[in-house]
Design a protein around this motif. Structure first.
Motif, PDB file in Angstrom:
ATOM      1  N   PRO A  99       1.483  -7.577   2.599  1.00  0.00           N
ATOM      2  CA  PRO A  99       1.692  -6.450   3.520  1.00  0.00           C
ATOM      3  C   PRO A  99       0.824  -6.579   4.771  1.00  0.00           C
ATOM      4  O   PRO A  99      -0.368  -6.902   4.692  1.00  0.00           O
ATOM      5  CB  PRO A  99       1.290  -5.224   2.698  1.00  0.00           C
ATOM      6  CG  PRO A  99       1.352  -5.671   1.273  1.00  0.00           C
ATOM      7  CD  PRO A  99       1.010  -7.120   1.288  1.00  0.00           C
ATOM      8  N   VAL A 100       1.412  -6.302   5.921  1.00  0.00           N
ATOM      9  CA  VAL A 100       0.679  -6.360   7.188  1.00  0.00           C
ATOM     10  C   VAL A 100      -0.374  -5.262   7.255  1.00  0.00           C
ATOM     11  O   VAL A 100      -1.405  -5.413   7.937  1.00  0.00           O
ATOM     12  CB  VAL A 100       1.670  -6.243   8.369  1.00  0.00           C
ATOM     13  CG1 VAL A 100       0.933  -6.326   9.702  1.00  0.00           C
ATOM     14  CG2 VAL A 100       2.723  -7.342   8.290  1.00  0.00           C
ATOM     15  N   ASP A 101      -0.168  -4.163   6.538  1.00  0.00           N
ATOM     16  CA  ASP A 101      -1.115  -3.046   6.573  1.00  0.00           C
ATOM     17  C   ASP A 101      -2.511  -3.460   6.128  1.00  0.00           C
ATOM     18  O   ASP A 101      -3.512  -2.910   6.605  1.00  0.00           O
ATOM     19  CB  ASP A 101      -0.618  -1.909   5.673  1.00  0.00           C
ATOM     20  CG  ASP A 101       0.718  -1.356   6.140  1.00  0.00           C
ATOM     21  OD1 ASP A 101       1.079  -1.647   7.293  1.00  0.00           O
ATOM     22  OD2 ASP A 101       1.385  -0.644   5.358  1.00  0.00           O
ATOM     23  N   LEU A 102      -2.591  -4.412   5.201  1.00  0.00           N
ATOM     24  CA  LEU A 102      -3.902  -4.857   4.726  1.00  0.00           C
ATOM     25  C   LEU A 102      -4.704  -5.510   5.842  1.00  0.00           C
ATOM     26  O   LEU A 102      -5.909  -5.275   5.981  1.00  0.00           O
ATOM     27  CB  LEU A 102      -3.737  -5.830   3.560  1.00  0.00           C
ATOM     28  CG  LEU A 102      -3.145  -5.250   2.266  1.00  0.00           C
ATOM     29  CD1 LEU A 102      -2.961  -6.349   1.238  1.00  0.00           C
ATOM     30  CD2 LEU A 102      -4.043  -4.151   1.718  1.00  0.00           C
ATOM     31  N   TYR A 103      -4.044  -6.331   6.655  1.00  0.00           N
ATOM     32  CA  TYR A 103      -4.735  -6.974   7.779  1.00  0.00           C
ATOM     33  C   TYR A 103      -5.157  -5.946   8.819  1.00  0.00           C
ATOM     34  O   TYR A 103      -6.256  -6.043   9.393  1.00  0.00           O
ATOM     35  CB  TYR A 103      -3.833  -8.033   8.414  1.00  0.00           C
ATOM     36  CG  TYR A 103      -3.521  -9.197   7.512  1.00  0.00           C
ATOM     37  CD1 TYR A 103      -4.486 -10.161   7.235  1.00  0.00           C
ATOM     38  CD2 TYR A 103      -2.263  -9.336   6.929  1.00  0.00           C
ATOM     39  CE1 TYR A 103      -4.204 -11.243   6.409  1.00  0.00           C
ATOM     40  CE2 TYR A 103      -1.974 -10.402   6.103  1.00  0.00           C
ATOM     41  CZ  TYR A 103      -2.946 -11.353   5.847  1.00  0.00           C
ATOM     42  OH  TYR A 103      -2.661 -12.410   5.024  1.00  0.00           O
ATOM     43  N   GLU A 104      -4.291  -4.974   9.064  1.00  0.00           N
ATOM     44  CA  GLU A 104      -4.632  -3.938  10.040  1.00  0.00           C
ATOM     45  C   GLU A 104      -5.828  -3.117   9.568  1.00  0.00           C
ATOM     46  O   GLU A 104      -6.693  -2.732  10.370  1.00  0.00           O
ATOM     47  CB  GLU A 104      -3.417  -3.035  10.274  1.00  0.00           C
ATOM     48  CG  GLU A 104      -2.253  -3.756  10.934  1.00  0.00           C
ATOM     49  CD  GLU A 104      -1.039  -2.865  11.080  1.00  0.00           C
ATOM     50  OE1 GLU A 104      -1.052  -1.740  10.530  1.00  0.00           O
ATOM     51  OE2 GLU A 104      -0.074  -3.286  11.752  1.00  0.00           O
ATOM     52  N   ALA A 105      -5.903  -2.859   8.263  1.00  0.00           N
ATOM     53  CA  ALA A 105      -7.036  -2.100   7.723  1.00  0.00           C
ATOM     54  C   ALA A 105      -8.338  -2.867   7.912  1.00  0.00           C
ATOM     55  O   ALA A 105      -9.384  -2.278   8.239  1.00  0.00           O
ATOM     56  CB  ALA A 105      -6.801  -1.801   6.249  1.00  0.00           C
ATOM     57  N   SER A 142      -5.873  -4.712  -3.578  1.00  0.00           N
ATOM     58  CA  SER A 142      -4.632  -3.965  -3.486  1.00  0.00           C
ATOM     59  C   SER A 142      -4.828  -2.565  -2.922  1.00  0.00           C
ATOM     60  O   SER A 142      -3.869  -1.862  -2.661  1.00  0.00           O
ATOM     61  CB  SER A 142      -3.985  -3.873  -4.856  1.00  0.00           C
ATOM     62  OG  SER A 142      -4.858  -3.237  -5.757  1.00  0.00           O
ATOM     63  N   HIS A 143      -6.075  -2.128  -2.709  1.00  0.00           N
ATOM     64  CA  HIS A 143      -6.307  -0.768  -2.231  1.00  0.00           C
ATOM     65  C   HIS A 143      -6.993  -0.783  -0.864  1.00  0.00           C
ATOM     66  O   HIS A 143      -6.427  -0.336   0.114  1.00  0.00           O
ATOM     67  CB  HIS A 143      -7.166  -0.005  -3.255  1.00  0.00           C
ATOM     68  CG  HIS A 143      -6.524   0.055  -4.604  1.00  0.00           C
ATOM     69  ND1 HIS A 143      -5.428   0.837  -4.862  1.00  0.00           N
ATOM     70  CD2 HIS A 143      -6.815  -0.593  -5.755  1.00  0.00           C
ATOM     71  CE1 HIS A 143      -5.076   0.714  -6.146  1.00  0.00           C
ATOM     72  NE2 HIS A 143      -5.894  -0.164  -6.705  1.00  0.00           N
ATOM     73  N   SER A 144      -8.179  -1.276  -0.814  1.00  0.00           N
ATOM     74  CA  SER A 144      -8.903  -1.351   0.455  1.00  0.00           C
ATOM     75  C   SER A 144      -9.742  -2.611   0.484  1.00  0.00           C
ATOM     76  O   SER A 144     -10.172  -3.096  -0.540  1.00  0.00           O
ATOM     77  CB  SER A 144      -9.795  -0.116   0.654  1.00  0.00           C
ATOM     78  OG  SER A 144     -10.800  -0.078  -0.353  1.00  0.00           O
ATOM     79  N   ARG A 152      -9.003  -5.117  10.250  1.00  0.00           N
ATOM     80  CA  ARG A 152      -9.356  -5.148  11.676  1.00  0.00           C
ATOM     81  C   ARG A 152      -9.936  -3.817  12.123  1.00  0.00           C
ATOM     82  O   ARG A 152     -10.854  -3.770  12.954  1.00  0.00           O
ATOM     83  CB  ARG A 152      -8.124  -5.504  12.493  1.00  0.00           C
ATOM     84  CG  ARG A 152      -7.612  -6.923  12.233  1.00  0.00           C
ATOM     85  CD  ARG A 152      -6.532  -7.325  13.208  1.00  0.00           C
ATOM     86  NE  ARG A 152      -5.993  -8.637  12.890  1.00  0.00           N
ATOM     87  CZ  ARG A 152      -4.862  -8.831  12.204  1.00  0.00           C
ATOM     88  NH1 ARG A 152      -4.164  -7.787  11.769  1.00  0.00           N
ATOM     89  NH2 ARG A 152      -4.443 -10.055  11.949  1.00  0.00           N
ATOM     90  N   CYS A 173     -10.285 -11.885   6.751  1.00  0.00           N
ATOM     91  CA  CYS A 173      -8.892 -11.687   6.332  1.00  0.00           C
ATOM     92  C   CYS A 173      -8.428 -12.837   5.443  1.00  0.00           C
ATOM     93  O   CYS A 173      -7.755 -12.621   4.433  1.00  0.00           O
ATOM     94  CB  CYS A 173      -7.991 -11.569   7.562  1.00  0.00           C
ATOM     95  SG  CYS A 173      -8.185 -10.046   8.500  1.00  0.00           S
TER      96      CYS A 173
END
Length: 293
Positions: free
Chosen positions: A175-181, A288-290, A183, A192
């Motif tokens: 998921p792209v959201d993990l990389y955004e979190a 998988s969470h943060s 950053r 990352c």
């Protein structure tokens, strides 16, 4: 329902793999050669005793392990870099993805013939270039110290796209959201890679590793066409040695023993590689969470 759908695949596996494997196991305890009139005669495990005392087998095994270790290591490293590059968005990416598969799509014999011409002495382009700049002929396919590196290079060029394709498929599932979190929390590209990409990519790395280890350990056509096992058997693989015993010397019992020993060894190597990969790339509970940088 799922078992019913898997039945054809399991039946095919039974026919093309399990059946011959049991046949080789049975034949490894029999003498079956021109001496016995090509009739399988029980010999009480003499083939295995001969294998333990066969210096050529151990030499070929060491050469095969060296070839597999170096080539697979380089392939996974290059494949990871290529997959990370092809996972980014940039102009012409789709065309490069297609072109990158050409080496893998080529038949191994055709590819090996091409590299055999490139490494040829004195007519190959590498030898022509070295002489043009005033250096001596490298004699790549005639010098054992160069020849095994040539086989590794040809194998890396051929099969790196295969490993890159597997890793690229794994990158597409992250998921792209993990990389955004990461950053947003101040993490950089290295964090990352270490905390997200590698842990989540581990099943795909393992898949590529096991596939390539099995293929590299059983290398036959590349060595047969490129070097024929030479010079002086310096690049001969275990698979090629089994081939010589079966089809040149018609010693099918001993050839089956070599095959069974190879199967046991590659199974053990793949198991050890799986354990090492679990230790080198642990899955963080928070992945998988943060992600904490």
């Amino acid at each position: 329902m799922i078992s019913f759908l898997l039945a054809p695949a399991l039946l095919l596996l039974l026919v093309v793999f399990i059946g011959p494997l049991f046949r080789y196991g049975w034949l490894s305890f029999h003498a079956d050669s021109v001496i016995t009139g090509l009739i399988a005669i029980p010999n009480g495990g003499a083939n295995w005793l001969r294998l333990l005392q066969d210096q050529r087998f151990w030499q070929d095994l060491a050469q095969t392990l060296r070839f597999a270790g170096v080539s697979v290591g380089l392939e996974l490293l290059l494949a990871l870099m290529i997959a990370l590059l092809l996972d980014q968005s940039w102009r012409g990416r789709d065309a490069v993805r297609t072109l990158a598969l050409i080496p893998w799509a080529l038949p191994t014999t055709v590819m090996a013939l091409g590299w055999r011409w490139i490494f040829n002495t004195p007519y190959g382009p590498i030898d022509q270039f070295t002489r043009m700049i005033g250096l001596r002929s490298l004699n790549i396919l005639g010098d054992p110290s160069f020849t095994w590196m040539a086989t590794v290079w040809a194998d890396v060029w051929k099969t790196t796209p295969f490993a890159a394709l597997i890793l690229l498929a794994g990158l597409q599932t992250i998921p792209v959201d993990l990389y955004e979190a990461v950053r947003l929390e101040g993490g950089n590209a290295l964090i990352c890679l270490r905390r997200i990409t590698l842990p989540l990519l581990r099943p795909y790395i393992l898949l590529a590793l096991l596939f390539r280890l099995a293929q590299a350990f059983g290398v036959f056509d590349l060595i047969q066409v490129l070097t024929g096992g030479g010079p002086a058997s310096s690049t001969e693989s275990v698979a090629l040695y089994a081939y010589w015993n079966a089809l040149r010397f018609l010693d099918f019992g001993y050839s089956a023993t070599i095959i069974m020993a190879s199967f046991i060894l590659i199974s053990l190597i793949c198991f050890i590689a799986w354990i090492v990969l679990q230790l080198l790339i642990p899955v963080h509970p928070k992945t998988s969470h943060s992600i904490e940088p």
